[in-house]
Design an enzyme around this catalytic site. Sequence first.
Site, PDB file in Angstrom:
ATOM      1  N   GLU A 119      43.415  25.425  55.825  1.00 28.65           N
ATOM      2  CA  GLU A 119      42.170  24.771  56.252  1.00 28.65           C
ATOM      3  C   GLU A 119      42.031  23.425  55.557  1.00 28.65           C
ATOM      4  OE1 GLU A 119      40.473  28.056  54.160  1.00 28.65           O
ATOM      5  OE2 GLU A 119      38.910  26.766  53.325  1.00 28.65           O
TER       6      GLU A 119
ATOM      7  N   LYS B  27      40.870  20.449  53.210  1.00 29.83           N
ATOM      8  CA  LYS B  27      40.221  20.349  51.905  1.00 29.83           C
ATOM      9  C   LYS B  27      39.180  19.242  52.033  1.00 29.83           C
ATOM     10  CE  LYS B  27      41.240  20.007  46.989  1.00 29.83           C
ATOM     11  NZ  LYS B  27      40.355  18.929  46.592  1.00 29.83           N
TER      12      LYS B  27
ATOM     13  N   ASP C 155      36.438  16.559  51.143  1.00 35.00           N
ATOM     14  CA  ASP C 155      36.251  15.692  49.989  1.00 35.00           C
ATOM     15  C   ASP C 155      34.766  15.476  49.739  1.00 35.00           C
ATOM     16  OD1 ASP C 155      36.958  14.135  47.889  1.00 35.00           O
ATOM     17  OD2 ASP C 155      37.724  12.461  49.074  1.00 35.00           O
TER      18      ASP C 155
ATOM     19  N   TYR D 147      33.385  28.017  52.446  1.00 33.46           N
ATOM     20  CA  TYR D 147      34.795  28.409  52.459  1.00 33.46           C
ATOM     21  C   TYR D 147      35.158  29.460  51.409  1.00 33.46           C
ATOM     22  CZ  TYR D 147      34.820  24.678  48.930  1.00 33.46           C
ATOM     23  OH  TYR D 147      34.527  23.882  47.858  1.00 33.46           O
TER      24      TYR D 147
ATOM     25  N   LYS E 229      48.001  18.145  49.021  1.00 35.35           N
ATOM     26  CA  LYS E 229      47.303  16.872  49.129  1.00 35.35           C
ATOM     27  C   LYS E 229      47.982  15.943  50.135  1.00 35.35           C
ATOM     28  CE  LYS E 229      43.957  16.869  46.110  1.00 35.35           C
ATOM     29  NZ  LYS E 229      44.062  16.032  45.013  1.00 35.35           N
TER      30      LYS E 229
ATOM     31  N   CYS F 222      49.296  -3.090  17.029  1.00 36.24           N
ATOM     32  CA  CYS F 222      48.107  -2.629  17.751  1.00 36.24           C
ATOM     33  C   CYS F 222      47.161  -3.802  17.985  1.00 36.24           C
ATOM     34  CB  CYS F 222      47.414  -1.540  16.948  1.00 36.24           C
ATOM     35  SG  CYS F 222      45.838  -1.051  17.655  1.00 36.24           S
TER      36      CYS F 222
ATOM     37  N   CYS G  43      43.760  -3.038  15.817  1.00 40.88           N
ATOM     38  CA  CYS G  43      43.631  -2.979  14.354  1.00 40.88           C
ATOM     39  C   CYS G  43      44.781  -3.678  13.645  1.00 40.88           C
ATOM     40  CB  CYS G  43      43.513  -1.529  13.874  1.00 40.88           C
ATOM     41  SG  CYS G  43      45.044  -0.584  13.972  1.00 40.88           S
TER      42      CYS G  43
ATOM     43  N   CYS H 255      49.976   3.193  18.006  1.00 39.75           N
ATOM     44  CA  CYS H 255      49.405   2.535  16.843  1.00 39.75           C
ATOM     45  C   CYS H 255      49.498   3.505  15.665  1.00 39.75           C
ATOM     46  CB  CYS H 255      47.949   2.203  17.147  1.00 39.75           C
ATOM     47  SG  CYS H 255      46.976   1.866  15.692  1.00 39.75           S
TER      48      CYS H 255
ATOM     49  N   CYS I 111      41.996   2.844  12.813  1.00 41.02           N
ATOM     50  CA  CYS I 111      42.009   2.057  14.051  1.00 41.02           C
ATOM     51  C   CYS I 111      40.720   2.310  14.826  1.00 41.02           C
ATOM     52  CB  CYS I 111      43.215   2.429  14.906  1.00 41.02           C
ATOM     53  SG  CYS I 111      43.204   1.550  16.483  1.00 41.02           S
TER      54      CYS I 111
HETATM   55  S1  IVH Z   1      38.672  27.007  47.730  1.00 44.13           S
HETATM   56  C1  IVH Z   1      38.989  29.472  43.779  1.00 44.13           C
HETATM   57  N1  IVH Z   1      38.620  25.612  49.937  1.00 44.13           N
HETATM   58  O1  IVH Z   1      38.391  21.522  46.135  1.00 44.13           O
HETATM   59  C2  IVH Z   1      39.150  28.274  44.637  1.00 44.13           C
HETATM   60  N2  IVH Z   1      38.067  24.494  47.897  1.00 44.13           N
HETATM   61  O2  IVH Z   1      40.276  21.043  43.981  1.00 44.13           O
HETATM   62  C3  IVH Z   1      37.919  27.918  45.372  1.00 44.13           C
HETATM   63  N3  IVH Z   1      37.425  22.160  48.184  1.00 44.13           N
HETATM   64  O3  IVH Z   1      36.417  22.817  43.554  1.00 44.13           O
HETATM   65  C4  IVH Z   1      38.054  26.672  46.136  1.00 44.13           C
HETATM   66  N4  IVH Z   1      37.649  22.093  50.374  1.00 44.13           N
HETATM   67  O4  IVH Z   1      35.235  21.786  45.576  1.00 44.13           O
HETATM   68  C5  IVH Z   1      38.446  25.591  48.601  1.00 44.13           C
HETATM   69  N5  IVH Z   1      38.544  24.507  51.965  1.00 44.13           N
HETATM   70  C6  IVH Z   1      38.379  24.490  50.659  1.00 44.13           C
HETATM   71  C7  IVH Z   1      37.976  23.337  49.968  1.00 44.13           C
HETATM   72  C8  IVH Z   1      37.834  23.376  48.584  1.00 44.13           C
HETATM   73  C9  IVH Z   1      37.326  21.407  49.286  1.00 44.13           C
HETATM   74  C10 IVH Z   1      37.193  21.671  46.821  1.00 44.13           C
HETATM   75  C11 IVH Z   1      36.330  22.556  45.948  1.00 44.13           C
HETATM   76  C12 IVH Z   1      37.165  22.836  44.731  1.00 44.13           C
HETATM   77  C13 IVH Z   1      38.150  21.734  44.762  1.00 44.13           C
HETATM   78  C14 IVH Z   1      39.418  22.104  44.054  1.00 44.13           C
END
Ligand code: IVH
Length: 708
Positions: free
Chosen positions: A126, A128, A130, A236, A324, A429, A432, A447, A453
Amino acid sequence: MVESKAVVDLTRDEARAELDRLARLLGEANLAYHTDDAPVLSDADYDAAKRRNAEIESRFPDLKRADSPSDQVGAAPSEGFGKVRHVVRMLSLGNLFEDDEVAEFDARVRKFLNLGAQDPLAYTSEPKIDGLSLSLRYEGGKLVQAATRGDGEVGENVTANALTIKDIPQTLQGAPDVLEVRGEVYMSHADFAALNERHAQTGGKTFANPRNAAAGSLRQLDPKITEARPLRFFAYAWGDLSAPLAETQFGAIERLKALGFQTNPLTKLCETPQEMLAHYKSIEAQRATLGYDIDGVVYKVNALSLQQRLGFRSTTPRWATAHKFPAELAWTTLEAIDIQVGRTGALSPVARLKPVTVGGVVVSNATLHNEDYIEGRDSKGEPIREGRDIRVGDWVQVYRAGDVIPKIADVDLGKRAPNAEPYVFPKTCPECGSDAVREEGDAVRRCTGGMICPAQAIEKLKHFVSRGAFDIEGLGAKQIEMFFHDEVLPIKEPADIFTLAERDAGNLAKLKNRDGFGEKSAKKLFEAIDSKRKIPLARLLFALGIRHLGENGGALLANHYLSWAAFESAMTSAEVGSGPAWEELVSIDGVGSVLAASVVTTFHQAAERASIDRLVAQLDVEDVELRDTSGSPVAGKTLVFTGTLEKMTRAEAKSRAEALGAKVAGSVSAKTDLLIAGPGAGSKAKKAEELGIETIDEDAWIALIAGL
Ligand code: IVH
């Protein structure tokens, strides 16, 4: 504040203009106070602006703005959000960047579960999102609390704000009695653009990207402001539950959808890594037209029973990961190279760039890593960028991936000025003047000034008050800079933070009326500092800023030694490289000799040690609270596994044992309480027999932990 005319002398037009200006000023002050580290107005100036606003309004009541600062309840900057301790921790995700790593992730999961390559194993894939994560707690079908992630253990109570978000149901029909729904708060591209447009016109703050806008909007003390911001929510995941939602991840998401939550329509069940990757590519292709920001794809093991077996590493689940999207690129001019000195003395070259937009974010600084990187070599001396060096004035490629600091990836020699000089990395450095040396095998020049420092001291302090460490409200990087240079009430080392109130003679005399500090904020700062005297051991260890000792290392050491007294006495008696205390330290799973040597060395440096002692004398360090393992037959015991396990992998056995409060050691000694020996057990079983240690087979082990 700007010198202003007496209210009685104001013309109508002047009054209107000033009400606009004050609304903007107070709006910005609220935002700066709540979302940034530092207030832009002192309490006194804030109060004066509010008073003047009210006076003008009372003289020209018809000019009062619809969004008048006088009507904004709860916007007084002296109040913060309440804190919420999450019943189930809110974790983050591990990351993958390369396509091949999808199959490797699958292979790791299979290995842990002892599944063959052909055994069925499904995953959900699914987008991710942002945005920022939010945990919604429902009791008896009613939304009773909403909390941000915070540091994963303690978040901020934003219930009133969450109630204003249309995607978040306030009541649920047919839900478990206790249900914590987790998901992402985000802002769509269209809403983001409209909001920024509106703010630009009214002179309000514009946001750099939709995620900042969502975060800034959710973290408003005044829920009316949140209500006016178009936030959305995708569910989610879940936290605390009184009854399971389903047997699978996919089923649980369907259930959340049926309960009235928005779930992401691109969530797909995949049977193989190939299908996961194909779905990733498909989501990537749709990225630009989705209408909201995503930064990758999340894969989750579908069967919840397997998720439970897989469990967690210190901050991330083994059963899920984020794949990612590749980084974004742009070209610009390198205007200068500055050297920053970090808390461990590392000299880091920073590229100052002609500002350029990379993936929607304006970038003007980027990392250049170290001197070899600038010269076009990697740590092994092999050429990078085909050996092209980087010089001031060059046309360089900037690379940005998610939240990571942008870096300079390449240079265009065709555009280099003929008189460009190679960059000479400093050997002393810049802060310092001490020698900066490179140790054998270290890519970084450091340093040697240590505690003398100032740059190291400041960076150490900034780290000390940072989020995963002491996280002191009102004492961020900017305030540390200010106090470090303060002549009356200086903070030169962590202990000084905790003696600040005492040195101020308890009467706020010295702190008050200083840059950004009024009586209220001074008092608040002292309270915030006091509230952090009580600190969990793991956080303290991380906060010390010892080289190589990160959050994970802090947790490992804390979970092993359990109290400051035990840890401190072990480090005091340890010698690098030999002896029982050293052996014990390096026997901790995850603690290597580099980390161990760094910690032991720090404890043996007289000045460092004295500084740590002064700090700890100010604190009440909390022992590690062992998980509730009542009913666990192995709690507090030291276990050793040997031979072949057939029903559980070694990794799973270890993870289960630790979850039940046991320590798992690699070798049998007089401290071992129980040996679990599978077929093929050899010398360890023999030694256990000699020492009279109880030994059981795998079936007996499984019977022992059954149902726990
Ligand atoms: S699952 C135990 N599913 O990504 C894991 N996270 O980098 C629970 N996020 O803190 C997270 N979309 O804020 C999950 N489809 C998705 C997500 C998601 C965005 C975020 C979430 C998490 C962060 C981790």
